[in-house]
Design a protein around this motif. Structure first.
Motif, short mmCIF file in Angstrom:
data_model
loop_
_atom_site.label_atom_id
_atom_site.label_comp_id
_atom_site.label_asym_id
_atom_site.label_seq_id
_atom_site.Cartn_x
_atom_site.Cartn_y
_atom_site.Cartn_z
N SER A 383 0.74 -1.26 0.04
CA SER A 383 0.04 0.10 0.11
C SER A 383 0.85 1.47 -0.10
O SER A 383 0.36 2.32 -0.41
CB SER A 383 -0.98 -0.12 1.14
N ASP A 384 2.08 1.13 0.66
CA ASP A 384 3.17 2.37 0.50
C ASP A 384 3.91 2.50 -0.58
O ASP A 384 4.74 3.14 -0.70
CB ASP A 384 3.79 2.46 2.00
N ARG A 385 3.48 1.42 -1.67
CA ARG A 385 4.33 1.44 -2.74
C ARG A 385 5.81 0.48 -2.66
O ARG A 385 6.57 0.93 -3.56
CB ARG A 385 4.59 2.40 -3.70
N THR A 386 5.94 -0.05 -1.49
CA THR A 386 7.05 -0.84 -1.46
C THR A 386 6.93 -1.87 -2.21
O THR A 386 5.94 -2.66 -2.20
CB THR A 386 7.28 -1.48 0.06
N LEU A 387 8.09 -2.15 -3.17
CA LEU A 387 8.08 -3.12 -4.24
C LEU A 387 8.98 -4.36 -3.89
O LEU A 387 10.01 -4.18 -3.31
CB LEU A 387 8.60 -2.39 -5.37
N THR A 388 8.32 -5.59 -3.98
CA THR A 388 8.99 -6.56 -3.80
C THR A 388 9.22 -7.26 -4.87
O THR A 388 8.10 -7.93 -5.88
CB THR A 388 8.54 -7.58 -2.68
N ILE A 389 10.23 -7.81 -5.56
CA ILE A 389 10.45 -8.57 -6.99
C ILE A 389 10.94 -10.02 -6.42
O ILE A 389 11.82 -10.09 -5.94
CB ILE A 389 11.34 -7.91 -7.59
N THR A 390 10.34 -11.00 -6.93
CA THR A 390 10.61 -12.23 -6.64
C THR A 390 11.23 -12.99 -8.15
O THR A 390 10.44 -13.01 -8.94
CB THR A 390 9.41 -13.24 -6.34
N LEU A 391 12.59 -13.39 -7.98
CA LEU A 391 13.04 -14.00 -9.31
C LEU A 391 12.62 -15.19 -9.48
O LEU A 391 12.18 -15.74 -8.49
CB LEU A 391 14.58 -13.86 -9.17
N PRO A 392 12.98 -15.81 -10.54
CA PRO A 392 12.34 -17.26 -10.83
C PRO A 392 13.27 -18.36 -9.95
O PRO A 392 12.46 -19.31 -9.46
CB PRO A 392 12.85 -17.50 -12.26
N ASP A 393 14.35 -17.83 -9.47
CA ASP A 393 15.05 -18.88 -8.53
C ASP A 393 14.79 -18.74 -7.04
O ASP A 393 15.27 -19.23 -5.95
CB ASP A 393 16.84 -18.55 -8.73
N GLY A 394 13.75 -17.72 -6.93
CA GLY A 394 13.44 -17.69 -5.27
C GLY A 394 14.01 -16.32 -4.70
O GLY A 394 13.61 -16.04 -3.65
N THR A 395 15.11 -15.88 -5.44
CA THR A 395 15.52 -14.51 -4.80
C THR A 395 14.77 -13.44 -4.89
O THR A 395 14.02 -13.09 -5.85
CB THR A 395 16.96 -14.21 -5.80
N THR A 396 14.72 -12.51 -3.78
CA THR A 396 13.61 -11.38 -3.74
C THR A 396 14.51 -10.09 -3.89
O THR A 396 15.83 -9.95 -3.18
CB THR A 396 13.05 -11.55 -2.69
N MET A 397 14.30 -9.02 -4.27
CA MET A 397 14.57 -7.63 -4.23
C MET A 397 13.29 -6.99 -3.70
O MET A 397 12.36 -6.79 -4.26
CB MET A 397 15.09 -7.13 -5.61
N THR A 398 13.84 -5.82 -2.66
CA THR A 398 12.79 -5.10 -2.08
C THR A 398 13.42 -3.67 -2.15
O THR A 398 14.51 -3.36 -1.74
CB THR A 398 12.45 -5.58 -0.61
N THR A 399 12.39 -2.78 -2.35
CA THR A 399 12.79 -1.27 -2.37
C THR A 399 11.41 -0.57 -1.64
O THR A 399 10.53 -1.07 -1.55
CB THR A 399 12.75 -0.76 -3.77
N GLY A 400 11.98 0.21 -0.57
CA GLY A 400 10.88 1.10 0.24
C GLY A 400 10.06 2.08 -0.65
O GLY A 400 10.06 2.08 -1.90
#
Length: 407
Positions: A383-400
């Protein structure tokens, strides 16, 4: 960097098998290569500077020695002159703390200053070298630009005058019959062109794609941009003759560029324009100004309808304006592709019932949009536009929540 340290780095690089190494090893290897490359660049500049002192035509001598040309030799010597006048920056390059691109940014800043003011910038070599450590060229450019603004006493007007004199456009036809253009424009003219070209490109994206358009996502965008420029020349672009400026007010109050907690204002112009020229630009009758207010990644105010539901798949101008207020670049962490070169992506895909509402939209560059649709990237937007990206190998990237930088 001592020779023994360079040899250690090279030994580590040689020992890595790129086909079998894990991601941590490959990441460390890339960092080692970066440091060795910077050290090699420092030696290249030292050799070029030494050769230049032994010839009457140094640019040609350096170009011949590096299998390039006179223009490349001139650029090398300019870079060498910068590190010679700023030894601390040269040491940072030799230690792998900065790159040749960082040096070029300082070189251009020196050129932009009046000769009498240049020593004030070169005198900041130690501070700039320290500030450049671990920064991208884009981040370092902002640091150097702030230093230049502190040194200048005329709000950049002399720099703008030089830039206006340097504005030029060349056109030629190659052996294959293709027509080429290459232009360099002052920031005021460039801002107008960039805004209108971005609007024309968005219009092209909203239309049916012609059969002769490339299928590769990046080549497709370049093809559409070329035809968007032709649309503007033909008078078929949107809002012909008008410029639009979006003013973003970030009321978060804790931004590092903010002092005393006051809102940060971003004029939405991706180049530096002196304040007095900016004021004249905004006063022009053919320029519209729209304000967007955000706090902690949430739009507090934005003109126009930003929730279209299932009425249309394409984002409208008001939604693009609001998203531009939140994201100056592609929303993927670390991607510096400008917003104007992005497409608007539905977090819940349109064909899966997603709505064209602001809370479901995100700007992605062509490459990362392709990754989401074709390579299995999964996006989650809070809801605060924190973005979580999950890659095919399960690795995640998150930005506030996205934040605005002062222009």
């Amino acid at each position: 960097m001592k020779p023994s340290a360079v040899r250690d780095l090279i030994d580590r690089i040689i020992a890595i098998d790129a086909g079998t190494a894990d991601s941590d090893t490959l990441t460390a290897g890339l960092d080692d290569v970066r440091r060795v490359t910077a050290w090699c660049e420092s030696r290249r500049l030292a050799f070029a500077a030494g050769l230049a002192k032994q010839t009457w035509f140094p640019e040609k001598a350096v170009g011949d020695a590096t299998c390039t040309d006179t223009r490349a030799g001139e650029k090398t010597l300019e870079r060498a002159g910068t590190v010679e006048s700023m030894p601390a920056l040269g040491d940072a390059l030799g230690n792998g703390d900065v790159s040749g691109e960082h040096v070029d940014i300082v070189s251009r800043a020196i050129r932009d200053l009046k000769p009498a003011l240049q020593p004030q910038l070169t005198g900041r070599a130690a501070a700039l070298a320290l500030a450049g450590r671990g920064t991208t060229p884009g981040e370092f450019r902002r640091i150097v630009n702030r230093a230049v603004r502190e040194i200048q006493s005329d709000d950049g007007m002399s720099r703008l005058a030089r830039q206006r004199r340097a504005t030029s456009l060349r056109a030629w036809i190659d052996a294959d019959g293709m027509w080429h253009i290459n232009g360099v424009f002052d920031p005021v003219t460039g801002a107008r062109l960039a805004q209108r070209l971005a609007a024309a490109l968005a219009q092209r994206h909203a239309q049916a794609v012609p059969d002769d358009c490339p299928t590769d996502p990046i080549a497709k965008n370049d093809w559409l941009r070329a035809h968007a420029l032709a649309d503007l020349i033909d008078g078929a672009g949107p809002d012909a003759g008008r410029s639009s400026v979006t003013v973003v007010v970030d009321a978060t109050g804790a931004h590092p560029d903010s002092t005393g907690g006051e809102p940060v204002v971003d004029w939405g112009i991706p180049v530096e324009i002196p304040l007095r020229v900016l004021a004249d630009l905004l006063d022009e009758p053919n320029t519209t100004v729209d304000a967007v207010v955000i706090r902690n990644g949430v739009i507090l105010y934005a003109p126009g309808n930003v929730d279209l539901g299932r009425a249309t798949r394409l984002a409208n101008r008001a939604q693009r304006r609001a998203l531009r207020a939140l994201y100056p670049t592609c929303a993927v962490p670390g991607c510096a592709r400008d917003f104007n070169q992005c497409v608007i992506h539905h977090i819940r895909w349109w064909r899966h019932g997603g709505r064209t509402d602001l809370v479901n939209l995100l700007p992605l560059c062509i490459r990362h949009h392709h990754d989401v649709h074709d390579s299995g990237w999964h996006l989650h937007l809070a809801s605060d536009r924190t973005l979580t990206i999950t890659l095919p190998d399960g690795t995640t990237m998150t930005t506030g929540p996205p934040r605005t930088r002062a222009a």
